[in-house]
Scaffold this active site. Structure first.
Site, PDB file in Angstrom:
ATOM      1  N   ASP A   1       0.826  -1.226   0.094  1.00 11.04           N
ATOM      2  CA  ASP A   1       0.107   0.084  -0.041  1.00 11.04           C
ATOM      3  C   ASP A   1       0.800   1.124  -0.108  1.00 11.04           C
ATOM      4  O   ASP A   1       0.765   2.006  -0.738  1.00 11.04           O
ATOM      5  CB  ASP A   1      -1.078   0.013   1.116  1.00 11.04           C
ATOM      6  CG  ASP A   1      -0.314  -0.118   2.359  1.00 11.04           C
ATOM      7  OD1 ASP A   1       0.953  -0.465   2.599  1.00 11.04           O
ATOM      8  OD2 ASP A   1      -0.963  -0.020   3.723  1.00 11.04           O
TER       9      ASP A   1
ATOM     10  N   ASP B   1       7.034   3.783   3.175  1.00 15.12           N
ATOM     11  CA  ASP B   1       7.354   4.741   4.102  1.00 15.12           C
ATOM     12  C   ASP B   1       8.553   4.844   4.283  1.00 15.12           C
ATOM     13  O   ASP B   1       9.447   5.210   3.755  1.00 15.12           O
ATOM     14  CB  ASP B   1       6.396   4.431   5.330  1.00 15.12           C
ATOM     15  CG  ASP B   1       6.113   5.902   6.387  1.00 15.12           C
ATOM     16  OD1 ASP B   1       6.034   6.872   5.807  1.00 15.12           O
ATOM     17  OD2 ASP B   1       6.205   5.566   7.442  1.00 15.12           O
TER      18      ASP B   1
HETATM   19  P1  IMP Z   1       7.377   1.058   6.250  1.00 14.84           P
HETATM   20  O1  IMP Z   1       8.121   0.053   6.773  1.00 14.84           O
HETATM   21  O2  IMP Z   1       7.849   2.315   7.121  1.00 14.84           O
HETATM   22  O3  IMP Z   1       7.722   1.466   4.900  1.00 14.84           O
HETATM   23  O4  IMP Z   1       5.717   1.278   6.515  1.00 14.84           O
HETATM   24  C1  IMP Z   1       4.883   0.499   5.517  1.00 14.84           C
HETATM   25  C2  IMP Z   1       3.627   0.294   6.263  1.00 14.84           C
HETATM   26  O5  IMP Z   1       3.295   1.106   7.021  1.00 14.84           O
HETATM   27  C3  IMP Z   1       2.634   0.349   5.185  1.00 14.84           C
HETATM   28  O6  IMP Z   1       2.384  -0.810   4.538  1.00 14.84           O
HETATM   29  C4  IMP Z   1       1.420   0.801   5.826  1.00 14.84           C
HETATM   30  O7  IMP Z   1       0.654  -0.247   6.358  1.00 14.84           O
HETATM   31  C5  IMP Z   1       2.052   1.594   7.178  1.00 14.84           C
HETATM   32  N1  IMP Z   1       1.966   3.127   6.992  1.00 14.84           N
HETATM   33  C6  IMP Z   1       2.866   3.747   6.377  1.00 14.84           C
HETATM   34  N2  IMP Z   1       2.413   5.161   6.241  1.00 14.84           N
HETATM   35  C7  IMP Z   1       1.323   5.357   6.599  1.00 14.84           C
HETATM   36  C8  IMP Z   1       0.149   6.212   6.710  1.00 14.84           C
HETATM   37  O8  IMP Z   1       0.266   7.265   6.327  1.00 14.84           O
HETATM   38  N3  IMP Z   1      -1.046   5.668   7.074  1.00 14.84           N
HETATM   39  C9  IMP Z   1      -1.441   4.499   7.468  1.00 14.84           C
HETATM   40  N4  IMP Z   1      -0.526   3.528   7.484  1.00 14.84           N
HETATM   41  C10 IMP Z   1       0.764   3.748   7.106  1.00 14.84           C
END
Ligand code: IMP
Length: 180
Positions: A102, A105
């Site tokens: 999705d 981040d």
């Molecule tokens: P990462 O490991 O920090 O890249 O995070 C990835 C996961 O964090 C995504 O698959 C989302 O489930 C969650 N996430 C990151 N940003 C958001 C946001 O703005 N809203 C809701 N969930 C988020």
């Protein structure tokens, strides 16, 4: 669920998402047009709406599988430590794999999942994310295809939650806490 009241401002309309998915599906079809062993892997739970719309645009023989990795819990901050909560049902050795995320981040989730799946020797592994927040990146991971690059905002809708709510919104919205 947070007790603090918030409002959701629309950021990307349902129509814009549908138009972008059509473009992305053309690119994916081009990449995988020579294969009949594609597995589309959705990362639960946030990608469930995106993967549903994406696979219906693909005129290819596809299988669908799911994997769940821990991320934010109920908070607005990444835990950075990625754990696999639910693994794939099928084998991917020798298969072509498209991982559907999705949001990228910090990038820890995608990096971990790609490392794990690469260790299972797929023939080809590609990644797609509906949203990308490049300003938040803490790893060197990049998805092969991105729907929309967005600023450092917390977003919900189209499968994406805040404390498990708002996944059913048809658009992507930004969470805002009004001054009291
Ligand atoms: P990462 O490991 O920090 O890249 O995070 C990835 C996961 O964090 C995504 O698959 C989302 O489930 C969650 N996430 C990151 N940003 C958001 C946001 O703005 N809203 C809701 N969930 C988020």
């Amino acid at each position: 669920m947070s007790e603090r009241p918030y409002v959701i401002d629309e950021m990307i309309s349902a129509k814009a998402i549908a138009a972008r998915i059509e473009e992305l599906s053309n690119a994916i079809q081009e990449e995988f047009r020579d294969t009949n062993k594609l597995v589309v892997v959705g990362l639960l739970r946030g990608s469930f709406v995106f993967i549903a719309d994406l696979v219906r645009e693909l005129d290819l023989p596809v299988e669908v599988d799911f994997l769940e990795a821990s991320s934010y819990g109920d908070s607005m901050e990444s835990s950075r430590e990625v754990r696999i909560l639910k693994d794939l049902r099928g084998q991917i050795e020798g298969r072509d794999v498209l991982v559907v995320e999705d949001i990228v981040d910090t990038g820890h989730t995608l990096k971990h999942v790609v490392g794990l799946l690469e260790s299972r020797d797929p023939a080809r592994l590609r990644t797609i994310a509906l949203l990308d927040k490049p300003l938040r990146r803490e790893t060197d991971v990049a998805a092969n295809w991105i729907g929309f690059s967005i600023p450092d905002e917390f977003v919900v809708g189209y499968g994406i939650d805040y404390a498990q709510r708002n996944r059913n919104l048809p658009f992507i919205g930004k969470v805002r806490f009004p001054e009291v």
